[in-house]
Design an enzyme around this catalytic site. Sequence first.
Site, PDB file in Angstrom:
ATOM      1  N   SER A  20      -4.569  -4.031   8.433  1.00 24.10           N
ATOM      2  CA  SER A  20      -4.178  -5.410   8.753  1.00 24.10           C
ATOM      3  C   SER A  20      -3.957  -5.599  10.252  1.00 24.10           C
ATOM      4  O   SER A  20      -3.949  -6.736  10.723  1.00 24.10           O
ATOM      5  CB  SER A  20      -2.938  -5.836   7.956  1.00 24.10           C
ATOM      6  OG  SER A  20      -3.263  -5.941   6.590  1.00 24.10           O
TER       7      SER A  20
ATOM      8  N   CYS B 295       0.901  -1.156   0.000  1.00 21.32           N
ATOM      9  CA  CYS B 295       0.000   0.000   0.000  1.00 21.32           C
ATOM     10  C   CYS B 295       0.938   1.204   0.000  1.00 21.32           C
ATOM     11  O   CYS B 295       1.302   1.758   1.017  1.00 21.32           O
ATOM     12  CB  CYS B 295      -0.921  -0.005   1.200  1.00 21.32           C
ATOM     13  SG  CYS B 295      -0.115  -0.262   2.750  1.00 21.32           S
TER      14      CYS B 295
ATOM     15  N   CYS C 231      -1.408  -7.807   5.029  1.00 22.13           N
ATOM     16  CA  CYS C 231      -0.161  -7.069   4.859  1.00 22.13           C
ATOM     17  C   CYS C 231       0.458  -6.886   6.235  1.00 22.13           C
ATOM     18  O   CYS C 231       0.043  -6.041   7.009  1.00 22.13           O
ATOM     19  CB  CYS C 231      -0.374  -5.720   4.208  1.00 22.13           C
ATOM     20  SG  CYS C 231       1.196  -4.858   4.110  1.00 22.13           S
TER      21      CYS C 231
ATOM     22  N   ARG D 264      -7.074  -2.227   2.108  1.00 24.44           N
ATOM     23  CA  ARG D 264      -7.405  -3.283   3.064  1.00 24.44           C
ATOM     24  C   ARG D 264      -8.316  -2.794   4.174  1.00 24.44           C
ATOM     25  O   ARG D 264      -8.630  -3.545   5.091  1.00 24.44           O
ATOM     26  CB  ARG D 264      -6.127  -3.889   3.641  1.00 24.44           C
ATOM     27  CG  ARG D 264      -5.408  -4.730   2.634  1.00 24.44           C
ATOM     28  CD  ARG D 264      -3.945  -4.979   2.952  1.00 24.44           C
ATOM     29  NE  ARG D 264      -3.282  -5.473   1.748  1.00 24.44           N
ATOM     30  CZ  ARG D 264      -2.969  -4.677   0.706  1.00 24.44           C
ATOM     31  NH1 ARG D 264      -3.222  -3.369   0.752  1.00 24.44           N
ATOM     32  NH2 ARG D 264      -2.425  -5.180  -0.376  1.00 24.44           N
TER      33      ARG D 264
ATOM     34  N   CYS E 171       2.680  -3.553   7.150  1.00 24.96           N
ATOM     35  CA  CYS E 171       1.809  -2.481   7.624  1.00 24.96           C
ATOM     36  C   CYS E 171       1.367  -2.738   9.055  1.00 24.96           C
ATOM     37  O   CYS E 171       1.383  -1.859   9.898  1.00 24.96           O
ATOM     38  CB  CYS E 171       0.526  -2.443   6.793  1.00 24.96           C
ATOM     39  SG  CYS E 171       0.674  -1.466   5.331  1.00 24.96           S
TER      40      CYS E 171
HETATM   41 NI1  NFE Z   1       0.784  -2.747   3.546  1.00 23.00          NI
HETATM   42 FE1  NFE Z   1      -2.017  -1.463   4.025  1.00 23.00          FE
HETATM   43  C1  NFE Z   1      -3.510  -1.301   3.091  1.00 23.00           C
HETATM   44  C2  NFE Z   1      -2.452  -0.044   4.983  1.00 23.00           C
HETATM   45  S1  NFE Z   1      -2.336  -2.788   5.618  1.00 23.00           S
HETATM   46  S2  NFE Z   1      -1.002  -2.814   2.669  1.00 23.00           S
HETATM   47  O1  NFE Z   1      -4.426  -1.255   2.415  1.00 23.00           O
HETATM   48  O2  NFE Z   1      -2.698   0.817   5.521  1.00 23.00           O
HETATM   49  O3  NFE Z   1      -3.674  -3.367   5.797  1.00 23.00           O
END
Ligand code: NFE
Length: 560
Positions: free
Chosen positions: A495, A64, A539, A472, A542
């Site tokens: 996440s 992301c 992810c 996400r 993150c």
């Molecule tokens: Ni690293 Fe992210 C997204 C964020 S983690 S991908 O979408 O914020 O869930």
Amino acid sequence: MSKRITIDPITRIEGHLRIDFEVDGGQVSKAWSSAQMWRGIEKILIGRDPRDAWVFAQRFCGVCTTVHAISSIRSLENALNVEVPLNAQLVRNMVIAQHSVQDHIVHFYHLSALDWVDIVSALSADPKKTAQIAQSLSDWTGNSETEFRAVKEKLTAFVKTGRLGIFGSGYWGHPAMKLSPEVNLMAAAHYLKALDYQKKAAQAVAILGGKNPHIQNLCLGGVATAINMDNEATLNMERVALMRSLMTETRDFVKKVLFNDVVAIGSMYKEWFKYGRGVDNYLAVPEFPLDSKMTKFDMSGGIINNGDLKNFKKLTDHKDAALISGITESTKHAWYKDDEPKNPFKGETEPMYTDFEPDGKYTWCKAPRLDGRPVQVGPVAQILASYAAGDKEVKAMVDSVCSKLGIGVNDLQSTMGRHVTRAIRSVIMADKSLLYLDMLMDNLAKGDSVYANHTEMPKGEYQGVGFHEAPRGTLSHWMVIDDGKLKNYQAVVPSTWNAGPRDEKGVAGPYEASIKGNPVADPEKPLEVIRTVHSFDPCIACAVHSIDPEGKEITNIRVR
Ligand code: NFE
Ligand code: MG
């Protein structure tokens, strides 16, 4: 007798995730989600100028790529009450929407499709029949018999080498794989095409953001994207035309290929609308601001409790006091010092590693809670919130997909529902990208050429939170500023909401709850568990924001 199984690492995700579960009578009875890496970027930020934070914070993740930059700058703008001119909002909106398109294409095809699609079975497909199936789904020009024949030959040659590379350890031939060879070949061909189309969306983000991953064009109060239609060195007519053509190409791919593939695969795995519901409290924040004061948003957000769409509380903006004070993070079962759950403004990042202790600490992920409850975030939450709020576009798409699939709206709260809502979201993001481009052109044509409000850093103490609806789910960055320097910095990431562990009351997080009840045909090949975990699009970089493979503490980060 229950059997304990560990999958470590879960592959085809971002980061290092370990899932442990117990199987009892062919079903998962208990599960643990464990993030196996720790980063400490929050600590690196302490003492720095908050105007620089977005550049560091977006290094939380490279998947992301933009979302942490957006959330970070919004938290500073929220702290200082700074307005963002419409041109800048529209540039940011396009970055957000195109990034989502890229992220969702990669997630569906490259990270999760092979949970449902058997590449080896595609080798026995009839390319002519495959073309007939694909053409019955859409008029996309890439769906010809010649195309499918070429892909079949490519795959056959690849398999003959005996070196399957990234396809090496798939669960080919697993009893839970149900697609015909022809549908498998169609999906395999689109998997390869998807590599080209995700690149086009990434390119559009790079045009706006200066580079990708990790955009370079934000500043407090706006964007630093120079816009002048007649200047060769800026965002000009030629760049706009290129962006428009990239956005149009990816929109066609998403609408004619990705969306239809997800619906077709969903219709052949209908039982997966019954598995994987788990935590059914949902949160999504409004996204795509359409004014400088962040009072008007293009997509709705809100809170749904116990999966009941009638029990929906709409969030009208990002300043909702009950939301801001209702968020806490528990570290009882996470490898941090634990205390009472803390609101992120008071949050701490003090590691305390113990090894994996199923009844004690077992992950680097904190456990975020809203009003003490676990919450699921992501496309399901956003699409259901928009649906409950009556957003016309979303409502029409959801109703049409549900009737095509012969399911109810509530069935979207499931493993397959996560894929279907993400596909709906992909179409919306692709459409909105072009809408914001048109809006930007209109606004510039009206003579408004402002794209940043210059603001000095004041003395004194300020705090702010920046919300953003990332691919996400709901993301928030929280900063406390003292005399122009960061005193605290915390991120509560999608996440983290979904992958988080049990809280101090022992209540499981969304991944853990969603796996419970899943069938497991062969405990040695727990494909069904992986399907549900992948449906969240994990992810972990993150989620826990220096990997130490030995599991030792690595907190010795020098702060300027
Ligand atoms: Ni690293 Fe992210 C997204 C964020 S983690 S991908 O979408 O914020 O869930
Ligand atoms: Mg955090």
